[in-house]
Structures are given as structure tokens and as C-alpha cells.
Design a protein around this motif. Structure first.
Motif: not given
Length: 108
Positions: A41-52, A57-60
Motif C-alpha cells: 500500500d505504501a508503494t501504491l500511495a507514493l506512486l498514485g496507482y491502484d494495484d492492477p 507496468l514494468r520497472l522501466d
């Protein structure tokens, strides 16, 4: 509770709960395709995405560090089994950039 007294199934559930609840952004990336497999959840909040959306995406797609060599970095982690630590620049869903202190670790 001693972790070694927990069954493997419960141990995995415990690890997943720790990662999910961590205040640090944590995501798993497949080392050859660079595909994002999972994010907390911290990643999703930081980057503004939902999980799906993030896992499509790719790391690139999100790491826009100048002079980056993602393939080389991930290959070094796989080859040496050593952790890498450094500054990276990530692109949020809205296009804004955020500098982060990142580490890459191999999970076997």
C-alpha cells in the motif's frame, strides 16, 4: 512468538502481512522481464496507482533515473546475490518525479 516455530504456510502469511503493512514502499519485480509483480500500500500511495494498474507496468516504466542501467543493476543482484542501494528517480502516475533511496534484493 518464535518464527521458527511457525508452519511454512503461516510464516509466508506473516511475511506478507509485514510487507503489506510496512510504511516503506516495497514492490517485487521479476528480474528478467522487469515486470512489477506485487506492491504494498505504501508503494501504491507514493506512486498514485491502484494495484492492477501498477502491476500492469514494468520497472522501466516508472524508474526514470538519469543514466540508469536497470538491466545491469538487476543482473548484478542476481549474479552476486548482493543487495544494491542507491538513489533512484521514480515517475508517479501523474507524471511528477520523486527521488527515492532504493535497495534491490534477490528473493529465491
Amino acid at each position: 512468538m518464535a518464527i521458527d516455530s511457525v508452519s511454512p504456510v503461516h510464516r509466508e502469511a506473516l511475511h506478507r502481512a509485514i510487507v503489506r503493512e510496512s510504511p516503506n514502499a516495497i514492490f517485487l519485480v521479476e528480474s528478467t522481464s522487469h515486470r512489477i509483480l506485487e506492491a504494498n500500500d505504501a508503494t501504491l500511495a507514493l506512486l498514485g496507482y491502484d494495484d492492477p494498474a501498477l502491476c500492469a507496468l514494468r520497472l522501466d516504466d516508472i524508474d526514470v533515473t538519469p543514466g540508469r542501467d536497470l538491466a545491469g543493476m538487476l543482473q548484478r543482484v542476481v549474479r552476486t546475490h548482493n543487495d544494491l542501494l542507491g538513489e533512484r528517480t521514480l515517475r508517479r502516475r501523474d507524471g511528477s518525479l520523486i527521488p527515492v533511496e532504493a535497495s534491490a534484493n534477490l528473493i529465491i
